[in-house]
Design a protein around this motif. Sequence first.
Motif, PDB file in Angstrom:
ATOM      1  N   GLU A   1       0.816  -1.221   0.000  1.00  0.00           N
ATOM      2  CA  GLU A   1       0.000   0.000   0.000  1.00  0.00           C
ATOM      3  C   GLU A   1       0.848   1.269   0.000  1.00  0.00           C
ATOM      4  OE1 GLU A   1      -3.753   0.048   2.083  1.00  0.00           O
ATOM      5  OE2 GLU A   1      -3.347  -1.952   2.875  1.00  0.00           O
ATOM      6  N   ARG A   2       1.958   1.228  -0.706  1.00  0.00           N
ATOM      7  CA  ARG A   2       2.778   2.427  -0.881  1.00  0.00           C
ATOM      8  C   ARG A   2       2.442   3.056  -2.242  1.00  0.00           C
ATOM      9  NH1 ARG A   2       6.979   2.936   2.659  1.00  0.00           N
ATOM     10  NH2 ARG A   2       8.095   4.277   1.197  1.00  0.00           N
ATOM     11  N   MET A   3       2.425   4.375  -2.274  1.00  0.00           N
ATOM     12  CA  MET A   3       2.081   5.120  -3.488  1.00  0.00           C
ATOM     13  C   MET A   3       3.214   4.994  -4.496  1.00  0.00           C
ATOM     14  SD  MET A   3       1.232   9.187  -3.973  1.00  0.00           S
ATOM     15  CE  MET A   3       0.417   9.202  -2.386  1.00  0.00           C
ATOM     16  N   THR A   4       2.848   4.530  -5.734  1.00  0.00           N
ATOM     17  CA  THR A   4       3.846   4.400  -6.791  1.00  0.00           C
ATOM     18  C   THR A   4       3.596   5.356  -7.966  1.00  0.00           C
ATOM     19  OG1 THR A   4       2.546   2.667  -7.865  1.00  0.00           O
ATOM     20  CG2 THR A   4       4.187   1.972  -6.223  1.00  0.00           C
ATOM     21  N   GLY A   5       2.503   6.013  -7.899  1.00  0.00           N
ATOM     22  CA  GLY A   5       2.189   6.941  -8.990  1.00  0.00           C
ATOM     23  C   GLY A   5       0.852   7.610  -8.775  1.00  0.00           C
ATOM     24  N   VAL A   6       0.455   8.418  -9.757  1.00  0.00           N
ATOM     25  CA  VAL A   6      -0.827   9.131  -9.694  1.00  0.00           C
ATOM     26  C   VAL A   6      -1.440   9.167 -11.102  1.00  0.00           C
ATOM     27  CG1 VAL A   6      -0.225  10.593  -7.707  1.00  0.00           C
ATOM     28  CG2 VAL A   6       0.297  11.357 -10.040  1.00  0.00           C
ATOM     29  N   GLU A   7      -2.726   9.395 -11.117  1.00  0.00           N
ATOM     30  CA  GLU A   7      -3.406   9.680 -12.394  1.00  0.00           C
ATOM     31  C   GLU A   7      -3.804  11.151 -12.395  1.00  0.00           C
ATOM     32  OE1 GLU A   7      -7.364   8.493 -15.063  1.00  0.00           O
ATOM     33  OE2 GLU A   7      -6.932   7.419 -13.181  1.00  0.00           O
ATOM     34  N   ALA A   8      -3.405  11.878 -13.427  1.00  0.00           N
ATOM     35  CA  ALA A   8      -3.732  13.294 -13.546  1.00  0.00           C
ATOM     36  C   ALA A   8      -5.146  13.444 -14.098  1.00  0.00           C
ATOM     37  CB  ALA A   8      -2.732  13.996 -14.456  1.00  0.00           C
ATOM     38  N   LEU A   9      -5.957  14.236 -13.430  1.00  0.00           N
ATOM     39  CA  LEU A   9      -7.344  14.481 -13.838  1.00  0.00           C
ATOM     40  C   LEU A   9      -7.553  15.987 -13.969  1.00  0.00           C
ATOM     41  CD1 LEU A   9      -8.993  11.959 -11.366  1.00  0.00           C
ATOM     42  CD2 LEU A   9      -8.559  11.604 -13.796  1.00  0.00           C
ATOM     43  N   ILE A  10      -8.183  16.402 -15.062  1.00  0.00           N
ATOM     44  CA  ILE A  10      -8.322  17.828 -15.333  1.00  0.00           C
ATOM     45  C   ILE A  10      -9.589  18.383 -14.694  1.00  0.00           C
ATOM     46  CG2 ILE A  10      -9.625  17.573 -17.496  1.00  0.00           C
ATOM     47  CD1 ILE A  10      -7.792  19.841 -18.614  1.00  0.00           C
ATOM     48  N   ARG A  11      -9.520  19.646 -14.275  1.00  0.00           N
ATOM     49  CA  ARG A  11     -10.654  20.373 -13.734  1.00  0.00           C
ATOM     50  C   ARG A  11     -10.712  21.746 -14.402  1.00  0.00           C
ATOM     51  NH1 ARG A  11     -11.450  15.964 -12.416  1.00  0.00           N
ATOM     52  NH2 ARG A  11     -11.889  15.117 -10.338  1.00  0.00           N
ATOM     53  N   TRP A  12     -11.944  22.228 -14.591  1.00  0.00           N
ATOM     54  CA  TRP A  12     -12.138  23.564 -15.178  1.00  0.00           C
ATOM     55  C   TRP A  12     -12.737  24.469 -14.108  1.00  0.00           C
ATOM     56  CZ3 TRP A  12     -15.665  24.743 -20.034  1.00  0.00           C
ATOM     57  CH2 TRP A  12     -15.509  26.089 -20.398  1.00  0.00           C
ATOM     58  N   ASN A  13     -11.952  25.420 -13.681  1.00  0.00           N
ATOM     59  CA  ASN A  13     -12.391  26.372 -12.671  1.00  0.00           C
ATOM     60  C   ASN A  13     -12.976  27.595 -13.381  1.00  0.00           C
ATOM     61  OD1 ASN A  13     -11.224  24.719 -10.541  1.00  0.00           O
ATOM     62  ND2 ASN A  13      -9.243  25.449 -11.300  1.00  0.00           N
ATOM     63  N   HIS A  14     -14.270  27.511 -13.713  1.00  0.00           N
ATOM     64  CA  HIS A  14     -14.922  28.566 -14.498  1.00  0.00           C
ATOM     65  C   HIS A  14     -15.094  29.828 -13.642  1.00  0.00           C
ATOM     66  CE1 HIS A  14     -17.969  30.585 -16.971  1.00  0.00           C
ATOM     67  NE2 HIS A  14     -17.570  29.801 -17.960  1.00  0.00           N
ATOM     68  N   PRO A  15     -14.834  31.003 -14.185  1.00  0.00           N
ATOM     69  CA  PRO A  15     -14.897  32.231 -13.371  1.00  0.00           C
ATOM     70  C   PRO A  15     -16.290  32.551 -12.847  1.00  0.00           C
ATOM     71  CG  PRO A  15     -14.574  32.750 -15.696  1.00  0.00           C
ATOM     72  CD  PRO A  15     -14.388  31.277 -15.562  1.00  0.00           C
ATOM     73  N   THR A  16     -17.359  32.117 -13.507  1.00  0.00           N
ATOM     74  CA  THR A  16     -18.722  32.440 -13.052  1.00  0.00           C
ATOM     75  C   THR A  16     -19.512  31.194 -12.670  1.00  0.00           C
ATOM     76  OG1 THR A  16     -19.538  32.389 -15.341  1.00  0.00           O
ATOM     77  CG2 THR A  16     -18.815  34.525 -14.473  1.00  0.00           C
ATOM     78  N   ARG A  17     -19.224  30.059 -13.293  1.00  0.00           N
ATOM     79  CA  ARG A  17     -19.992  28.844 -13.038  1.00  0.00           C
ATOM     80  C   ARG A  17     -19.350  27.942 -11.998  1.00  0.00           C
ATOM     81  NH1 ARG A  17     -21.242  26.251 -18.799  1.00  0.00           N
ATOM     82  NH2 ARG A  17     -22.269  24.757 -17.405  1.00  0.00           N
ATOM     83  N   GLY A  18     -18.163  28.306 -11.524  1.00  0.00           N
ATOM     84  CA  GLY A  18     -17.475  27.457 -10.571  1.00  0.00           C
ATOM     85  C   GLY A  18     -16.791  26.294 -11.266  1.00  0.00           C
ATOM     86  N   THR A  19     -16.681  25.166 -10.575  1.00  0.00           N
ATOM     87  CA  THR A  19     -16.018  24.000 -11.146  1.00  0.00           C
ATOM     88  C   THR A  19     -16.950  23.297 -12.126  1.00  0.00           C
ATOM     89  OG1 THR A  19     -14.717  23.685  -9.127  1.00  0.00           O
ATOM     90  CG2 THR A  19     -14.879  21.822 -10.647  1.00  0.00           C
ATOM     91  N   VAL A  20     -16.474  23.133 -13.370  1.00  0.00           N
ATOM     92  CA  VAL A  20     -17.238  22.440 -14.401  1.00  0.00           C
ATOM     93  C   VAL A  20     -16.743  21.005 -14.468  1.00  0.00           C
ATOM     94  CG1 VAL A  20     -17.915  22.393 -16.833  1.00  0.00           C
ATOM     95  CG2 VAL A  20     -17.517  24.585 -15.690  1.00  0.00           C
ATOM     96  N   SER A  21     -17.666  20.055 -14.374  1.00  0.00           N
ATOM     97  CA  SER A  21     -17.295  18.645 -14.365  1.00  0.00           C
ATOM     98  C   SER A  21     -16.678  18.236 -15.701  1.00  0.00           C
ATOM     99  CB  SER A  21     -18.531  17.801 -14.082  1.00  0.00           C
ATOM    100  OG  SER A  21     -18.263  16.441 -14.315  1.00  0.00           O
ATOM    101  N   PRO A  22     -15.642  17.380 -15.666  1.00  0.00           N
ATOM    102  CA  PRO A  22     -15.081  16.861 -16.931  1.00  0.00           C
ATOM    103  C   PRO A  22     -16.123  16.109 -17.752  1.00  0.00           C
ATOM    104  CG  PRO A  22     -13.609  16.419 -15.101  1.00  0.00           C
ATOM    105  CD  PRO A  22     -14.872  16.936 -14.496  1.00  0.00           C
ATOM    106  N   ALA A  23     -17.069  15.442 -17.062  1.00  0.00           N
ATOM    107  CA  ALA A  23     -18.113  14.725 -17.791  1.00  0.00           C
ATOM    108  C   ALA A  23     -18.964  15.664 -18.638  1.00  0.00           C
ATOM    109  CB  ALA A  23     -18.999  13.967 -16.805  1.00  0.00           C
ATOM    110  N   GLU A  24     -18.960  16.957 -18.296  1.00  0.00           N
ATOM    111  CA  GLU A  24     -19.753  17.938 -19.032  1.00  0.00           C
ATOM    112  C   GLU A  24     -18.989  18.519 -20.206  1.00  0.00           C
ATOM    113  OE1 GLU A  24     -22.221  22.105 -18.215  1.00  0.00           O
ATOM    114  OE2 GLU A  24     -21.324  20.972 -16.554  1.00  0.00           O
ATOM    115  N   PHE A  25     -17.706  18.818 -20.026  1.00  0.00           N
ATOM    116  CA  PHE A  25     -17.016  19.529 -21.105  1.00  0.00           C
ATOM    117  C   PHE A  25     -16.078  18.653 -21.938  1.00  0.00           C
ATOM    118  CE2 PHE A  25     -13.935  20.066 -17.626  1.00  0.00           C
ATOM    119  CZ  PHE A  25     -12.725  19.860 -18.266  1.00  0.00           C
ATOM    120  N   ILE A  26     -15.615  17.511 -21.413  1.00  0.00           N
ATOM    121  CA  ILE A  26     -14.702  16.663 -22.184  1.00  0.00           C
ATOM    122  C   ILE A  26     -15.376  16.089 -23.439  1.00  0.00           C
ATOM    123  CG2 ILE A  26     -13.403  14.498 -22.170  1.00  0.00           C
ATOM    124  CD1 ILE A  26     -11.919  16.788 -20.889  1.00  0.00           C
TER     125      ILE A  26
END
Length: 761
Positions: free
Chosen positions: A532-557
């Motif tokens: 159970e030692r960390m060997t890596g990570v998966e990078a996940l993108i987020r969109w921090n919209h200036p007016t709508r807040g965080t936009v889900s990747p499922a919405e914009f990808i």
Amino acid sequence: MTTFGRLRRDPVLLALVGLTLLGCVLFFALDGRTLDQVRVYWVAQVPLDAALAYGGWRLRQLAHIRFRRFWSMISFAGACFAAGDSVQALQTLIAPGSPSLDGGAVQTIFFAIGMSSNVIACLIFPQGLTTLRERFVFWLDATTVLVGGGVVAWCFAFNPVAGGDVNRVNDSVTAALVLVATFSATKVALVQSPPMRRIAAWPMVCAAMVQGVATFLPGDFQTLEHPYVFVIRLAPSLLIALGPWIQQVIVRSGEAHQPVKRRPYSLLPYGMIGITFVVFFMMLPETTSSQMYGATVGVVVITCLVAGRQLVAFHDNSLLLGRLDTAMQELRDRASYDGLTRLANRTHFGELMRDSLMRDCDGNGAVLLIDLDDFKTINDTMGHASGDTLLVEVAVRLRAAVRADDVVSRLGGDEFAVLLPGASPDVAGRVCAEILRRLAEPVEIQHHTIVTRASVGVTQARPGDDPQTLLSNADIAMYEAKRRGKGMWVAYTEEMGSRISAEAVLIREMNTAIDENEFSLVYQPIVRLSDERMTGVEALIRWNHPTRGTVSPAEFIPIAERTGQIVAIGRWALREACRQAAEWRSELPGPFTVGVNVAGRQLRDPELVADVAAALSVNKLPPEALSIEVTETAVLDDEESNAALVALRGLGVKLALDDFGTAASSLGLLLTCPVTTLKLDRSFVESINTVGRQSAVATAVSQMASALELGSVAEGIETAEQRDLLRSLGYQYGQGYYWSRPVPPGRIVQLRAAERSPAAV
């Protein structure tokens, strides 16, 4: 029924012809009784004149507004003829005097007024001439004929041989008016948009010609001793009365006017010049000297030679213009129709839509947009020639599926459109169903049987809609049909439009999101299940919209993949993940891998491999520290994507097949894709402790990975029980909320530094 069939059965036309035939029979039956023949002649004139007057008045109400003034003047002329001939008929019946076919003073006045009305109607009728040159040529021809007619009238009126009597003056005036009327009526019959069809115009033209011939006949044909003289004099009245009634039959049958191709030159002026010369020679005194006679003949011959030479030049120019018109027509045809299917192209279809919307003020009608499903596969597997053959067959079937007045167009590629003027939603639905039915019939191409499916979008026209709006709405509905599974038709709704409008706003905002630093990456740890030692990570993108807040990747990808914006977004994510991985390697001891998701659209980007190499080089990151994660559907049966994976593996980076087990050809992909890791989809993990089928799939994936010497990662682990079972099944790595949600880069440093039990983490 054809036009000729309707004409043969029209009761008015039959009555007019029957009346004239009855008069002709009486002329011959009453041979030798001149007074009775004259009475029959004038009595028969009146109903023919009345028919002309009433026929013109009826056409004034039935015809197009631009023809009403013309028919009003024709009706007035008929009324004048009827009035004058009625007076003459009464006078002949009551106080006959000497038998004569020449009218009295009253009849002559009404005849002159009526003939002048006919002439004016023809002359003022719009000739369809647009340029100054065309108008100049027309009036030059008109003036030539008018002057020639005047010369003829002058010669007959004042020729000393004629004695200058009243009858000869009347005949000369009649001849001049008839010649001018002949010219005018002929012009009206030959304009591009005439007030009447040729079949109706030529009887009226012939009436004027017969009247003129009757005026110039030798003396033996002018006497009343022969019955045929009465027939010749009555014939023009019948012919001129037939024209309006023939046109009425055509108008009532709903047949549109057929534009007449305008000739580049007219023979009328030259004919009038010839007539003038003939009359001139007739008027020469018998005592004319040979010198004068020779000079006159020379002038006439030279004039005829010049006219002949000019006509030859006109003929040559006409041939050149004909070839030019043919070439122009071919160009217009190429500009308006698709060269392969002969359907209207996008430009012409837009014009037809615009015309249809302008004609139908209520906005009725519908537009269909048709896109063949999986047409690219046919082009790729059977060649473009087979694809073209299929497109031609589709065009034939579309024509057969629609109504007679509908317009089928090929907008480009495998995209077609249909305009349904005046179609209700029910009619549009039936047409769509018929199109899908006909397209689904198998077609044989190169000894292969192909079944074509299509997705159809339908939109109803509304008042105020423009062609672009209709096509856009139909396009939205067509993509909705594809989203629902293809091979169906979908009608456009306002909800679809609202959703697409929201997506359009999102697309515009995505264009500037990278420059405005609105995207960020979060990272979810990947741990080794054995310790159970960390060997890596998966990078996940987020969109921090200036007016709508965080936009889900499922919405914009998905939108970014469809529009191609995923290439730029993915390039930014790759560079940022490599930069962060290099920073971590300097802070954290031991091997550490960063996984970056790459979409199918990115795999087909020819710059992808170069971008990956550049990101590794700029950040001095070893290739084995980067794992490119792709889904099965992104590389399924795609040689271009598979070639990109081979090139990436050549750089030394790792390749992980994400969401493994959800696509239909997972096993086949293991033989073609150079992957290094299989990631079991979370859908097989969530109920692995309770659902035997999920446990069986998870076991099979682990065994395949072990047999192929691939790394194995189980996604979506949320409980200790899931962790233990997957570890017992042989999975090497795990990822899920049990250890950590996706977190900012700083939290990864903290988690790596702690390296304690999962419960404490």
